[in-house]
Enzyme design. Sequence first.
Site, mmCIF file in Angstrom:
data_model
loop_
_atom_site.group_PDB
_atom_site.id
_atom_site.type_symbol
_atom_site.label_atom_id
_atom_site.label_comp_id
_atom_site.label_asym_id
_atom_site.label_seq_id
_atom_site.Cartn_x
_atom_site.Cartn_y
_atom_site.Cartn_z
ATOM 1 N N THR A 1 0.986 -1.180 0.099
ATOM 2 C CA THR A 1 0.077 0.019 0.141
ATOM 3 C C THR A 1 1.026 1.195 0.010
ATOM 4 O O THR A 1 0.212 2.275 -0.098
ATOM 5 C CB THR A 1 -0.864 0.147 1.310
ATOM 6 O OG1 THR A 1 -0.223 -0.230 2.671
ATOM 7 C CG2 THR A 1 -1.952 -1.033 1.088
ATOM 8 N N ARG B 1 -1.909 -5.001 5.602
ATOM 9 C CA ARG B 1 -2.545 -5.209 6.876
ATOM 10 C C ARG B 1 -3.990 -4.323 6.976
ATOM 11 O O ARG B 1 -4.956 -4.567 7.482
ATOM 12 C CB ARG B 1 -1.724 -4.892 8.203
ATOM 13 C CG ARG B 1 -0.578 -5.889 8.399
ATOM 14 C CD ARG B 1 0.252 -5.429 9.449
ATOM 15 N NE ARG B 1 0.712 -4.124 9.368
ATOM 16 C CZ ARG B 1 1.163 -3.117 10.213
ATOM 17 N NH1 ARG B 1 1.489 -3.717 11.343
ATOM 18 N NH2 ARG B 1 2.002 -2.047 10.057
ATOM 19 N N ASP C 1 -1.529 -9.980 8.076
ATOM 20 C CA ASP C 1 -0.328 -9.342 9.078
ATOM 21 C C ASP C 1 0.659 -10.536 8.916
ATOM 22 O O ASP C 1 0.526 -11.508 9.552
ATOM 23 C CB ASP C 1 -0.628 -9.439 10.278
ATOM 24 C CG ASP C 1 0.444 -8.443 11.328
ATOM 25 O OD1 ASP C 1 1.432 -8.736 10.819
ATOM 26 O OD2 ASP C 1 0.202 -8.063 12.104
ATOM 27 N N ASN D 1 7.743 -7.969 -0.053
ATOM 28 C CA ASN D 1 8.308 -6.697 0.154
ATOM 29 C C ASN D 1 8.041 -6.174 1.769
ATOM 30 O O ASN D 1 8.593 -5.280 2.082
ATOM 31 C CB ASN D 1 7.570 -5.584 -0.998
ATOM 32 C CG ASN D 1 8.081 -4.212 -0.416
ATOM 33 O OD1 ASN D 1 9.073 -3.672 -0.550
ATOM 34 N ND2 ASN D 1 6.791 -3.563 0.076
ATOM 35 N N TYR E 1 17.995 -6.014 12.337
ATOM 36 C CA TYR E 1 17.780 -5.709 11.073
ATOM 37 C C TYR E 1 18.536 -6.146 9.954
ATOM 38 O O TYR E 1 18.403 -6.836 8.856
ATOM 39 C CB TYR E 1 17.208 -4.110 10.997
ATOM 40 C CG TYR E 1 16.551 -3.871 9.685
ATOM 41 C CD1 TYR E 1 15.516 -3.902 9.422
ATOM 42 C CD2 TYR E 1 17.684 -3.089 8.734
ATOM 43 C CE1 TYR E 1 14.761 -3.702 8.049
ATOM 44 C CE2 TYR E 1 17.035 -3.137 7.360
ATOM 45 C CZ TYR E 1 15.471 -3.183 7.265
ATOM 46 O OH TYR E 1 15.162 -2.698 5.929
ATOM 47 N N LYS F 1 18.199 -9.126 6.857
ATOM 48 C CA LYS F 1 18.329 -8.744 5.650
ATOM 49 C C LYS F 1 19.442 -9.476 4.844
ATOM 50 O O LYS F 1 19.212 -10.035 3.700
ATOM 51 C CB LYS F 1 18.244 -7.329 5.348
ATOM 52 C CG LYS F 1 17.162 -6.410 5.602
ATOM 53 C CD LYS F 1 15.943 -7.034 4.994
ATOM 54 C CE LYS F 1 14.716 -6.308 5.258
ATOM 55 N NZ LYS F 1 13.463 -6.693 4.368
ATOM 56 N N VAL G 1 14.556 4.856 0.509
ATOM 57 C CA VAL G 1 13.770 5.060 -0.479
ATOM 58 C C VAL G 1 12.551 6.096 0.191
ATOM 59 O O VAL G 1 12.331 5.429 1.394
ATOM 60 C CB VAL G 1 13.001 3.827 -1.248
ATOM 61 C CG1 VAL G 1 12.083 4.324 -2.285
ATOM 62 C CG2 VAL G 1 14.091 3.131 -1.850
ATOM 63 N N THR H 1 9.670 6.478 1.782
ATOM 64 C CA THR H 1 8.404 5.481 2.081
ATOM 65 C C THR H 1 7.941 5.833 3.519
ATOM 66 O O THR H 1 8.792 6.397 4.274
ATOM 67 C CB THR H 1 8.764 4.179 1.881
ATOM 68 O OG1 THR H 1 9.499 3.550 3.022
ATOM 69 C CG2 THR H 1 9.464 3.866 0.548
#
Length: 257
Positions: free
Chosen positions: A10, A33, A59, A86, A148, A152, A181, A183
């Site tokens: 979204t 979600r 979710d 994503n 994190y 990744k 980016v 976002t």
Amino acid sequence: MTTALITGTTAGIGAAFASRLAADGHNLVLVARDEKRLRDQAADLHDRHGVEVEVLRADLSEEAGIAAVEARLEDRTHPVDLLVNNAGFGHRGRYLEVPLTDELRMLRLHCEAVLRLTSAACGTMRERGRGGVINVASIAAFFPRGTYGASKAWVVQFTQGAAKDLASSGVRLMALCPGFVRTEFHARAGIKPDSVPSWMWLDADKLVASALKDLSRGKSLSIPDPRYKTMTGLAKLVPRAAVSAVSSRVGRNYARR
């Protein structure tokens, strides 16, 4: 007509993938979600591009959400030809500053969900002898700092390993490693845009175009910008301790995609 399933669709990179794939004539399955935002996005893409758009509220940090998307990917009567994993989020705090429950939730989303959805998709794709998976990782995968980046890095290693194992099956897998980016990802992590140098920001639409081109070329790793390719190349040459020290200082001010 082919069908693409996109998670975390979204906003940001996911929305850019949805727009580009719809413009190219792909039917879509949108996963996120927020059901209202999903339905608004689906209606807009259908009206603008004339493609069929399904919505699936899930979710992916929860068992029920992962299972629901697995089931859709395993539906052989309405097969998915391209999966874009994503969905993701990050924490700004350093190790032991973030509650363990939040760390585990992130690992479930970045690792367990990616593993299970990739496996579900690749099982049916291999039967048909064609298909593709893009797992969105991060430039953080190449810099040692926190859970994190570690999650990744796992996405990159898993995807490249699976790509090698399925090389003769007709199924292509690729890890996409974007940098910054603009976002909602960074806003949710409490990151102020002005804390990041302007030259480090990437355009989501250009990133998606580059990623899709890399997938079509059979690449298993996409770093879609010369600036970030240079950074990752230098990280391999600089002593690990120095890279870790710089990464730690940078990470105090902002997290990565």
